[in-house]
Scaffold this motif. Sequence first.
Motif, PDB file in Angstrom:
ATOM      1  N   TYR A  78      19.578  33.273  30.671  1.00 15.84           N
ATOM      2  CA  TYR A  78      20.217  32.061  31.187  1.00 15.84           C
ATOM      3  C   TYR A  78      19.881  31.974  32.668  1.00 15.84           C
ATOM      4  O   TYR A  78      20.141  32.911  33.441  1.00 15.84           O
ATOM      5  CB  TYR A  78      21.731  32.118  30.963  1.00 15.84           C
ATOM      6  CG  TYR A  78      22.472  30.953  31.590  1.00 15.84           C
ATOM      7  CD1 TYR A  78      22.135  29.636  31.279  1.00 15.84           C
ATOM      8  CD2 TYR A  78      23.510  31.161  32.489  1.00 15.84           C
ATOM      9  CE1 TYR A  78      22.799  28.563  31.848  1.00 15.84           C
ATOM     10  CE2 TYR A  78      24.189  30.086  33.066  1.00 15.84           C
ATOM     11  CZ  TYR A  78      23.829  28.797  32.743  1.00 15.84           C
ATOM     12  OH  TYR A  78      24.492  27.738  33.316  1.00 15.84           O
ATOM     13  N   VAL A  79      19.274  30.868  33.077  1.00 15.08           N
ATOM     14  CA  VAL A  79      18.757  30.710  34.446  1.00 15.08           C
ATOM     15  C   VAL A  79      19.438  29.501  35.082  1.00 15.08           C
ATOM     16  O   VAL A  79      19.236  28.361  34.656  1.00 15.08           O
ATOM     17  CB  VAL A  79      17.216  30.494  34.421  1.00 15.08           C
ATOM     18  CG1 VAL A  79      16.657  30.461  35.828  1.00 15.08           C
ATOM     19  CG2 VAL A  79      16.532  31.571  33.581  1.00 15.08           C
ATOM     20  N   ALA A  80      20.277  29.757  36.096  1.00 20.00           N
ATOM     21  CA  ALA A  80      21.004  28.657  36.740  1.00 20.00           C
ATOM     22  C   ALA A  80      21.307  29.037  38.176  1.00 20.00           C
ATOM     23  O   ALA A  80      21.726  30.158  38.449  1.00 20.00           O
ATOM     24  CB  ALA A  80      22.294  28.359  35.971  1.00 20.00           C
ATOM     25  N   PHE A  81      21.089  28.088  39.072  1.00 16.18           N
ATOM     26  CA  PHE A  81      21.208  28.364  40.505  1.00 16.18           C
ATOM     27  C   PHE A  81      22.265  27.506  41.206  1.00 16.18           C
ATOM     28  O   PHE A  81      22.195  27.283  42.411  1.00 16.18           O
ATOM     29  CB  PHE A  81      19.844  28.172  41.187  1.00 16.18           C
ATOM     30  CG  PHE A  81      18.801  29.147  40.714  1.00 16.18           C
ATOM     31  CD1 PHE A  81      18.718  30.422  41.258  1.00 16.18           C
ATOM     32  CD2 PHE A  81      17.912  28.803  39.708  1.00 16.18           C
ATOM     33  CE1 PHE A  81      17.766  31.325  40.821  1.00 16.18           C
ATOM     34  CE2 PHE A  81      16.952  29.702  39.258  1.00 16.18           C
ATOM     35  CZ  PHE A  81      16.877  30.970  39.816  1.00 16.18           C
ATOM     36  N   GLY A  82      23.258  27.041  40.455  1.00 19.32           N
ATOM     37  CA  GLY A  82      24.380  26.353  41.076  1.00 19.32           C
ATOM     38  C   GLY A  82      24.063  24.943  41.535  1.00 19.32           C
ATOM     39  O   GLY A  82      23.058  24.340  41.158  1.00 19.32           O
ATOM     40  N   LEU A  92      17.204  29.603  28.664  1.00 20.50           N
ATOM     41  CA  LEU A  92      17.924  28.348  28.880  1.00 20.50           C
ATOM     42  C   LEU A  92      17.969  28.149  30.390  1.00 20.50           C
ATOM     43  O   LEU A  92      18.574  28.939  31.107  1.00 20.50           O
ATOM     44  CB  LEU A  92      19.339  28.437  28.306  1.00 20.50           C
ATOM     45  CG  LEU A  92      20.267  27.253  28.596  1.00 20.50           C
ATOM     46  CD1 LEU A  92      19.706  25.957  28.034  1.00 20.50           C
ATOM     47  CD2 LEU A  92      21.672  27.517  28.044  1.00 20.50           C
ATOM     48  N   TRP A  93      17.300  27.105  30.867  1.00 21.91           N
ATOM     49  CA  TRP A  93      17.105  26.894  32.303  1.00 21.91           C
ATOM     50  C   TRP A  93      17.800  25.601  32.720  1.00 21.91           C
ATOM     51  O   TRP A  93      17.516  24.540  32.168  1.00 21.91           O
ATOM     52  CB  TRP A  93      15.601  26.829  32.598  1.00 21.91           C
ATOM     53  CG  TRP A  93      15.201  26.677  34.041  1.00 21.91           C
ATOM     54  CD1 TRP A  93      15.982  26.837  35.151  1.00 21.91           C
ATOM     55  CD2 TRP A  93      13.894  26.341  34.518  1.00 21.91           C
ATOM     56  NE1 TRP A  93      15.251  26.624  36.297  1.00 21.91           N
ATOM     57  CE2 TRP A  93      13.963  26.314  35.929  1.00 21.91           C
ATOM     58  CE3 TRP A  93      12.682  26.054  33.893  1.00 21.91           C
ATOM     59  CZ2 TRP A  93      12.853  26.010  36.719  1.00 21.91           C
ATOM     60  CZ3 TRP A  93      11.581  25.751  34.680  1.00 21.91           C
ATOM     61  CH2 TRP A  93      11.668  25.739  36.084  1.00 21.91           C
ATOM     62  N   VAL A  94      18.705  25.713  33.695  1.00 19.78           N
ATOM     63  CA  VAL A  94      19.383  24.534  34.234  1.00 19.78           C
ATOM     64  C   VAL A  94      18.576  24.010  35.420  1.00 19.78           C
ATOM     65  O   VAL A  94      18.443  24.690  36.440  1.00 19.78           O
ATOM     66  CB  VAL A  94      20.817  24.866  34.685  1.00 19.78           C
ATOM     67  CG1 VAL A  94      21.482  23.632  35.312  1.00 19.78           C
ATOM     68  CG2 VAL A  94      21.652  25.378  33.518  1.00 19.78           C
ATOM     69  N   VAL A  95      18.014  22.824  35.257  1.00 16.58           N
ATOM     70  CA  VAL A  95      17.285  22.154  36.343  1.00 16.58           C
ATOM     71  C   VAL A  95      18.048  20.862  36.637  1.00 16.58           C
ATOM     72  O   VAL A  95      18.001  19.924  35.848  1.00 16.58           O
ATOM     73  CB  VAL A  95      15.821  21.853  35.944  1.00 16.58           C
ATOM     74  CG1 VAL A  95      15.088  21.168  37.090  1.00 16.58           C
ATOM     75  CG2 VAL A  95      15.098  23.142  35.545  1.00 16.58           C
ATOM     76  N   LEU A 147      27.629  31.503  28.925  1.00 16.25           N
ATOM     77  CA  LEU A 147      27.631  32.941  29.238  1.00 16.25           C
ATOM     78  C   LEU A 147      28.372  33.770  28.192  1.00 16.25           C
ATOM     79  O   LEU A 147      28.060  34.946  27.991  1.00 16.25           O
ATOM     80  CB  LEU A 147      28.237  33.168  30.624  1.00 16.25           C
ATOM     81  CG  LEU A 147      27.331  32.768  31.795  1.00 16.25           C
ATOM     82  CD1 LEU A 147      28.111  32.740  33.100  1.00 16.25           C
ATOM     83  CD2 LEU A 147      26.137  33.715  31.918  1.00 16.25           C
ATOM     84  N   SER A 148      29.354  33.161  27.546  1.00 17.09           N
ATOM     85  CA  SER A 148      30.098  33.929  26.540  1.00 17.09           C
ATOM     86  C   SER A 148      29.437  33.858  25.159  1.00 17.09           C
ATOM     87  O   SER A 148      29.929  34.439  24.203  1.00 17.09           O
ATOM     88  CB  SER A 148      31.547  33.432  26.453  1.00 17.09           C
ATOM     89  OG  SER A 148      31.586  32.069  26.115  1.00 17.09           O
ATOM     90  N   CYS A 166      20.896  38.030  29.657  1.00 25.33           N
ATOM     91  CA  CYS A 166      21.141  38.251  31.080  1.00 25.33           C
ATOM     92  C   CYS A 166      21.233  36.905  31.787  1.00 25.33           C
ATOM     93  O   CYS A 166      20.878  35.867  31.222  1.00 25.33           O
ATOM     94  CB  CYS A 166      20.081  39.153  31.715  1.00 25.33           C
ATOM     95  SG  CYS A 166      18.530  38.326  32.122  1.00 25.33           S
ATOM     96  N   PHE A 167      21.722  36.952  33.000  1.00 26.53           N
ATOM     97  CA  PHE A 167      21.981  35.744  33.787  1.00 26.53           C
ATOM     98  C   PHE A 167      21.170  35.852  35.079  1.00 26.53           C
ATOM     99  O   PHE A 167      21.417  36.729  35.900  1.00 26.53           O
ATOM    100  CB  PHE A 167      23.484  35.671  34.077  1.00 26.53           C
ATOM    101  CG  PHE A 167      23.956  34.470  34.860  1.00 26.53           C
ATOM    102  CD1 PHE A 167      23.144  33.364  35.101  1.00 26.53           C
ATOM    103  CD2 PHE A 167      25.265  34.445  35.346  1.00 26.53           C
ATOM    104  CE1 PHE A 167      23.621  32.271  35.812  1.00 26.53           C
ATOM    105  CE2 PHE A 167      25.741  33.354  36.055  1.00 26.53           C
ATOM    106  CZ  PHE A 167      24.925  32.269  36.290  1.00 26.53           C
ATOM    107  N   VAL A 168      20.174  34.967  35.235  1.00 31.85           N
ATOM    108  CA  VAL A 168      19.420  34.869  36.494  1.00 31.85           C
ATOM    109  C   VAL A 168      20.204  33.900  37.377  1.00 31.85           C
ATOM    110  O   VAL A 168      20.268  32.700  37.098  1.00 31.85           O
ATOM    111  CB  VAL A 168      17.984  34.357  36.254  1.00 31.85           C
ATOM    112  CG1 VAL A 168      17.200  34.338  37.568  1.00 31.85           C
ATOM    113  CG2 VAL A 168      17.264  35.225  35.216  1.00 31.85           C
ATOM    114  N   THR A 169      20.833  34.428  38.442  1.00 34.80           N
ATOM    115  CA  THR A 169      21.847  33.672  39.165  1.00 34.80           C
ATOM    116  C   THR A 169      21.637  33.656  40.668  1.00 34.80           C
ATOM    117  O   THR A 169      21.093  34.609  41.238  1.00 34.80           O
ATOM    118  CB  THR A 169      23.250  34.233  38.852  1.00 34.80           C
ATOM    119  OG1 THR A 169      24.224  33.593  39.683  1.00 34.80           O
ATOM    120  CG2 THR A 169      23.330  35.731  39.113  1.00 34.80           C
ATOM    121  N   HIS A 170      22.138  32.584  41.311  1.00 34.02           N
ATOM    122  CA  HIS A 170      22.123  32.469  42.774  1.00 34.02           C
ATOM    123  C   HIS A 170      23.254  33.280  43.411  1.00 34.02           C
ATOM    124  O   HIS A 170      23.347  33.338  44.631  1.00 34.02           O
ATOM    125  CB  HIS A 170      22.253  31.001  43.178  1.00 34.02           C
ATOM    126  CG  HIS A 170      23.577  30.390  42.814  1.00 34.02           C
ATOM    127  ND1 HIS A 170      24.083  30.429  41.530  1.00 34.02           N
ATOM    128  CD2 HIS A 170      24.501  29.740  43.562  1.00 34.02           C
ATOM    129  CE1 HIS A 170      25.269  29.822  41.517  1.00 34.02           C
ATOM    130  NE2 HIS A 170      25.545  29.393  42.721  1.00 34.02           N
TER     131      HIS A 170
END
Length: 446
Positions: A279-283, A308-311, A340-341, A347-351
């Motif tokens: 899971y890829v999300a940078f806020g 899963l990428w949040v753009v 996330l649950s 894993c979580f690629v996070t800012h």
Amino acid sequence: MNIPTVLALPFPAQGHVNPMMTLSQKLVENGCKVHFVNTDFNHKRVLSSIVEHQDGHDHESLLKLVSIPDGLGPDDDRNDQGKLCEAIPRTMPATLEKFIEDVHVKGDDRISFIVADLCMAWALDVASKLGIKGAVLCPGSATLFALLYNVPVLIDDGIIDSDYGLALTTKKTIRISPSMPKMDTRDFFWLNMGDPINGNKVVDYLVHCSRSLHLTNWWLCNTTNELEHGTLSFVPKILPIGPLLRSDDTNTKSMGQFWEEDLSCMSWLDQQPHRSVLYVAFGSFTLFDQNQFNELALGLDLTNKHFLWVVRQDNKMAYPNEFLGSKGKIVGWAPQQKVLSHPSIACFVTHCGWNSIMEGLASGVPLLCWPYFADQLHNKTHICDELKVGLGIESDDGLVSRKELEKKVDQLLNDENIKSRSLELKKKVRNNLAKGGRSLDNLNRS
């Protein structure tokens, strides 16, 4: 019987609105009415993202979405934190006071309590003037709270100068208290806001806010004792009420979002194998240039993992021609806590925004830390060095390469110690919300 009416006032940023909304919903569940006060600008965004709540009310009409101006013009950039922190104290205290007086004139919902974001603590002065009790909620870490509260001490001790820059004689690391972990002075949040002048405006505003803290004994924080025991023992007035988590109903959209959540990602996740998806999300703030965006996209291809990428919809970057994206799903905004649950997340690629960290920890998901600005740099250190439930991603002259992303994803997914520590911490963090848990008790006492 009169239902107590609470006014909730978040700082106007997504990472502040979310925890305040969760707390407000908990107050409603416990029999309160809530006036949730966004800025006019954010209020419009929130309403447009939740079609089923267009009238600004929840099902029981106990949570009312309302707004006041932020003091900026229609074309001003709300992501300019310095400009925002100059405008807020000029206009919002007076407009908040008028809003409360107007509510009282109507007579049906007399406000009996105010919960203000720590970054809006000036509202305690407004409350005090009107004879209303109040509390503050820190949506960040207790360590951030303690650092902000101790800025005057850091100046007195010569760690920072009166303009909030690092003094020439300062050490690279300090301990605010013997019970707290070391902090890298270069990670002080105001030194990592892109522009020193901007950072100074922000910290000046926040120091101004902290002068109002003596007006309340309720210093609430979205954290837990397990995560920040040393800080909480140093500042016992800070009451941990975290993790602030929403209801797990997968079919409803969260209130308070600035963008509409794409719920289609949940059915996509249902089709993926257990613990297989990045899971890829940078806020809501992170902005990449085209080079970095390319490396991220091609790095996701290189991992050969489902992702899963949040753009965000405001992203202006073009996908590189070589990007396949065949194993991924890209959405504009996601119901992050639900994602996330989900059992398919590996894993979580996070800012490293604090809300994201709390949601990740409460889900037992290992974290790949890619901080962008402000307190996120220290949060990364806390995750990797203190809690040991994640890895940091390294840049070369400010650029994270596709190979670095591939390497760190592989390393993280193959680290059984990080995985087991993440699951252990999940149990400890979530126990705070169970009957007899410390956070639940603090919330009920407050």
